[in-house]
Design an enzyme around this catalytic site. Structure first.
Site, PDB file in Angstrom:
ATOM      1  N   CYS A 123      35.408  31.024  84.765  1.00 12.11           N
ATOM      2  CA  CYS A 123      35.446  32.192  83.880  1.00 12.11           C
ATOM      3  C   CYS A 123      35.383  31.843  82.402  1.00 12.11           C
ATOM      4  CB  CYS A 123      36.633  33.070  84.234  1.00 12.11           C
ATOM      5  SG  CYS A 123      36.352  33.950  85.803  1.00 12.11           S
ATOM      6  N   LYS A 125      36.595  31.246  79.211  1.00 15.00           N
ATOM      7  CA  LYS A 125      36.890  30.139  78.298  1.00 15.00           C
ATOM      8  C   LYS A 125      37.008  28.812  79.022  1.00 15.00           C
ATOM      9  CE  LYS A 125      36.901  33.311  75.333  1.00 15.00           C
ATOM     10  NZ  LYS A 125      36.665  34.339  76.356  1.00 15.00           N
ATOM     11  N   SER A 523      33.282  41.221  74.530  1.00 15.86           N
ATOM     12  CA  SER A 523      33.205  40.775  75.916  1.00 15.86           C
ATOM     13  C   SER A 523      31.744  40.646  76.313  1.00 15.86           C
ATOM     14  CB  SER A 523      33.902  41.792  76.823  1.00 15.86           C
ATOM     15  OG  SER A 523      33.520  41.624  78.164  1.00 15.86           O
TER      16      SER A 523
END
Length: 617
Positions: A123, A125, A523
């Site tokens: 995911c 980071k 995002s």
């Protein structure tokens, strides 16, 4: 010939204690000092659906490494779920976690003198953090991610069947026209399986980019998390890392090292892919950070140059094609990332002088894996037929469905040829002007072309929370430019994502009639005229700190400009009035010592928001 790094702790009488501890942790005595130690950086956590299935994956990878002749030593990193951290103070920790992950991988590898590294990421980071670590360490490394989630399907009260993703659940929740019962059905079905959220959001974008850079195997970014084909990918990645480790330490083959794979040419190719597939704007932030770790001079100017020559060849959720919404499972059916790279290659838009952990050259890579090239391998054809199971599951390898046919339609399918591109302009763009002297970024693939040029009055917000309140109170109207400032790396601190403001604008029917500009970020699920990473940020004295309500702002995507339509004399007067104090007005926010430490070293987004330790003096 380089010696194994692990020799430091495996040889000599004075390392008897270290060897004793290795034996205690399960390493056979006969293997110590004879086999390379491969660090397995897993990121399993029960907090994140993209990582909840990774616990058995670590075992599969470790067992395959052992079978191939290595010593596997698994450890875990943290992993923040941006979707759960979204919309509250938890999001302040997301971007700083990238650097913490990079450091933790470095600490474990260096402390234990590992010879090589395999990164099990997924995911937002986690992949970039591990990528930064791999390039920092520069030891043989292979990436293999957890894979994408299947798209959701909900049957609404009226019998309508909708395909869904996480962003639908967020934006629909503020749409007064949707009933509570339908919202519940959307919520229950938006995220049906384990895996990274189903669109071309940040996680999937980054996992695809590791393919383009050359540090992961074909299919890494697109084979679904639930599919049995992914088990073979994990085993192949494990065998590959042992192979390249031997090539380096036994054959002195430095070509397998991350910095010799992730060259300037490779970063350009990755950026070309990113622009062609309309990836998340966060990828720009992370590629800039990774390039710095690799010692590669790669900045916004190079990205802007690539964006002007590469067309948009794929529109994947949250970006919407005219006739339908595509998801990662559709990208996979169309041949995955090799098919996109193949289209770019045929259009003359890729550098040839690159290689990968699995192929000696780009041509060899595409010949084997591009289903549109005319002679793909049987393994490639088998891989691209892996399909969604359409059954709720949080388990890896829970289904083995297959597509009856692949999508090889380069004219009207998911992945287009350059001749039939969705648009001649690519899916990402860098804008500059007096509002962002050092640049800002926009995902053009998610912007309706009717508002590629836009001008409107500013509505200034000193935080994401203030912007959300104004949107929900219906204080934002058609034609407004919402300005959210003091949310940059230093000013936040932590550079929050703005998925809620953009999703709420969309839910209020303002997605095609308003703009949003911020020194924060978005995002990967964001769409609309959402411009982020404004640099310099407000906390560093950027022009965004000087904007006042009602100021006119002009955005011109075709010409790559963004300007505050206020004369220089007035801007100078406003700057002097601030007297060097660049801070939000009437904002209360708890900032921990950990976040203050990040802010003290953080650079602006145009530098990748990396830490600059020289600021410590």
């Amino acid at each position: 010939m380089p010696e194994l790094r692990s020799r430091t702790v495996t040889h000599g009488r004075n390392m008897a204690g270290a060897r004793a501890l290795m034996r205690a942790s399960g390493v056979p005595g006969a293997d110590i000092g004879r086999k390379p130690i491969i660090a397995v950086a897993n990121s399993f956590t029960e907090f994140v659906p993209g990582h909840t299935h990774l616990q058995p994956v670590g075992r599969i990878v470790s067992e395959a490494i052992t079978a191939a002749g290595g010593i596997a030593r698994e450890f875990n990193t943290i992993a923040v779920d941006d979707g759960i951290a979204m919309g509250h103070g938890g999001m302040l920790y997301s971007l700083p976690s990238r650097d913490l992950i990079a450091d933790s991988v470095e600490y474990m590898v260096e402390a234990h003198c590992a010879d090589a590294l395999i990164c099990i990421s997924n995911c937002d980071k986690i992949t970039p953090g591990m990528l930064m670590a791999a390039l920092r360490l520069n030891i043989p490394t292979v990436f293999v991610s957890g894979g994408p989630m299947e798209s959701g399907r909900a049957t609404l009260v009226d019998g309508t069947v909708r395909t869904l993703d996480l962003v639908d659940a967020i934006s629909d929740a503020v749409n007064d026209k949707i009933s509570d019962e339908d919202i519940l059905r959307i919520e229950e079905n938006a995220c049906p399986t384990c895996g990274s959220c189903s669109g071309m959001f940040t996680a999937n974008s980054m996992n695809c980019l590791t393919e383009a850079i050359g540090l992961s195997l074909p299919g890494n970014g697109s084979v679904l998390a639930t599919h049995t084909a992914r088990k073979g990918l994990y085993e192949d990645a494990a065998r590959t890392v042992v192979d390249i480790t031997r090539r380096y330490y036994e054959q002195d083959d430095e070509s397998v090292l991350p910095r010799n794979i992730a060259t300037h040419a490779a970063f350009e190719n990755a950026m070309a892919l990113d622009i062609a597939m309309g990836g998340s704007t966060n990828t720009i932030l992370h590629l800039l950070a990774a390039a710095q770790e690799a010692g590669v001079p790669f900045g916004l100017d190079e990205i802007n140059e690539v964006s002007r020559r590469v067309p948009c060849l794929a529109k994947v959720a949250p970006n919407v094609a005219k006739d339908r919404t595509y998801y990662m499972e559709d990208v996979h059916r169309a041949g995955g990332i090799p098919a996109l790279l193949g289209e770019l290659h045929r259009a003359g838009l890729l550098n040839e002088d690159v290689h990968s952990v699995h192929s000696p050259s780009l041509s060899d890579w595409l010949k084997t894996w591009d289903v549109r090239a005319g002679s793909p391998s049987p393994e490639a054809i088998e891989l691209w037929h892996a399909a969604p199971g359409c059954v709720r599951s949080s388990e890896a390898f829970s289904q083995s469905e297959r597509w009856e046919a692949l999508d090889e339609d380069a004219e009207g399918g998911c992945i287009r040829s350059a001749e039939h591109a969705y648009s001649k302009d690519g899916g990402l763009a860098v804008l500059k002007g007096n509002l962002a002297v050092d640049g800002c970024v926009v995902k053009t693939a998610g912007v309706d072309e009717s508002i590629w040029t836009f001008e409107g009055p500013a509505v200034v917000c000193e935080s994401q929370d203030e912007a959300v309140d104004k949107i929900l109170r219906k204080e934002i109207t058609h034609g407004d430019v919402v300005v959210i400032r003091y949310e940059g790396p230093k000013g936040g601190p932590g550079m929050q994502e703005m998925l809620y403001p953009t999703s709420f604008l969309k839910g209020r029917g303002l997605g095609k009639t308003c703009a949003l500009i911020t020194d924060g970020r978005f995002s990967g699920g964001t769409s609309g005229l959402s411009i982020g990473h404004a640099s310099p940020e407000a906390a560093s004295g950027g022009t965004i700190a000087l904007v006042q309500d009602g100021d006119r702002i002009r955005i011109d995507i075709p010409n790559r400009t963004i300007d505050l339509l206020v004369d220089e004399a007035e801007l100078s007067r406003r700057d002097q009035a601030l007297n060097g104090v660049y801070a939000p007005v009437n904002r209360e926010r708890k900032v921990s010592a950990a976040l203050r430490a990040y802010a003290a070293m953080a650079t602006s987004a145009d530098k990748g928001a990396v830490r600059d330790v020289s600021k410590l003096g």
